[in-house]
Design an enzyme around this catalytic site. Structure first.
Site, PDB file in Angstrom:
ATOM      1  CE  LYS A 175      11.066  -4.858  -8.837  1.00 56.45           C
ATOM      2  NZ  LYS A 175      12.142  -4.247  -8.045  1.00 56.45           N
ATOM      3  CB  THR A 207       8.772  -5.190   2.109  1.00 60.89           C
ATOM      4  OG1 THR A 207       8.122  -3.911   2.257  1.00 60.89           O
ATOM      5  CG2 THR A 207       7.792  -6.296   2.473  1.00 60.89           C
ATOM      6  N   GLY A 209      14.189  -2.841   1.034  1.00 63.67           N
ATOM      7  CA  GLY A 209      15.297  -3.414   0.278  1.00 63.67           C
ATOM      8  C   GLY A 209      14.950  -4.621  -0.559  1.00 63.67           C
ATOM      9  CB  THR A 210      11.789  -6.399  -1.432  1.00 59.75           C
ATOM     10  OG1 THR A 210      11.086  -5.201  -1.777  1.00 59.75           O
ATOM     11  CG2 THR A 210      11.358  -6.836  -0.049  1.00 59.75           C
ATOM     12  N   GLY A 211      13.543  -4.830  -3.539  1.00 64.19           N
ATOM     13  CA  GLY A 211      13.926  -4.643  -4.943  1.00 64.19           C
ATOM     14  C   GLY A 211      15.419  -4.783  -5.159  1.00 64.19           C
ATOM     15  CB  CYS A 212      18.308  -3.461  -3.233  1.00 59.11           C
ATOM     16  SG  CYS A 212      17.881  -1.712  -3.237  1.00 59.11           S
TER      17      CYS A 212
END
Length: 269
Positions: A175, A207, A209-212
């Site tokens: 990412k 932002t 929790g964006t990866g989860c």
């Protein structure tokens, strides 16, 4: 009607923005039945992580067995695994039940800087999970740790993707959120080709929790039978909407809006 099912093996976020809570919300919004195996309980909110309490390896294994003997998932996602013992038992159980469509989100550090994966667990991640992964979704700092090289540009990101691919993952998705550019590029490598997914950077601190959420959206789409490129394309639209239409709650790094994607779809009908 076939019910598509997805399992997330991850930590609990008491603030609801990341981890198990974000995963289940994302599965639900994308029309997939969500199941969980909790690896750790965290005390956290938008200001940071106040405590991490890993569950016993036996307790984690039992949760996965409960799913494996009754509710076979169409896709599986791992998030916060915390230590090497947990990583080993998770990999063992996924292999035992011969589950496919495995998405690895190598959660290492919380938004506020708290470590969520012990240093000794990095090698276990490489040795046990990457060889069975359909896709791994590191951000740039995580990709640096896994690949062992510094990433300062797109060319170095491609090199890191190749190095991580050689560890066994079928696809590597690095990412671009940590790059300081107006146009954000997420890079997928499938062993033969590179695919770039571009989006506009949003000026917001919300932002968490964006990866989860992004990896959970990929998991949901894989569970429904989509290929990896199409799954990532949907996930990109999902997380972009969630960031653009953020909830503005809490005093720190607030969560994204998990219902924004479907809200936008409803408005377009």
């Amino acid at each position: 009607m076939k019910v598509f099912k997805a399992l997330t093996i991850a930590g609990s976020d008491s603030g609801g923005g990341a981890g198990i809570q974000a995963d289940v919300k994302t599965f639900q919004e994308l029309g997939v039945y969500g199941m969980t195996a909790i690896t750790a309980i965290t005390a956290q909110n938008t200001t940071g992580v106040q405590g991490v309490y890993p569950l016993s390896v036996e307790g984690i294994a039992k949760q996965i067995d409960s799913i494996g003997t009754d509710l076979t998932p169409d896709a599986v996602k791992t998030g916060m695994l915390f230590n090497s013992e947990i990583i080993k038992v998770v990999a063992e159980k996924i292999t035992q039940y011969q589950w496919s469509n495995l998405v690895i989100d190598p959660v290492m550090i919380a938004k506020g800087g708290s470590p969520l994966l012990q240093a000794e667990a990095i090698e276990a991640l490489k040795d046990y999970l990457l060889p069975i992964a359909t896709v791994i979704t590191p951000n740039i700092p995580e990709a640096e740790v896994i690949s062992g090289i510094k990433i300062t540009n797109l060319s170095e990101r491609k090199e890191a993707a190749k190095l991580i691919y050689n560890l066994g993952a079928k696809n590597v998705m690095i990412k671009g959120g940590h790059e300081e550019t107006d146009q954000m590029i997420d890079l997928l490598y499938d062993g033969n080709r590179f695919f770039q997914f571009e989006s506009k950077r949003i000026a917001t601190k919300n932002t968490h929790g964006t990866g989860c959420t992004f990896s959970a959206a990929i998991t949901a789409e894989l569970a429904k039978g989509k290929n990896i490129v199409d799954s990532i394309s949907v996930a990109k639209h999902f997380i972009q909407a969630a960031i653009e239409d953020d909830l503005r709650i809490g005093t720190g790094h607030g969560p994204t809006n998990h219902w924004a994607y479907n809200k936008r779809g409803a408005l377009c009908k």
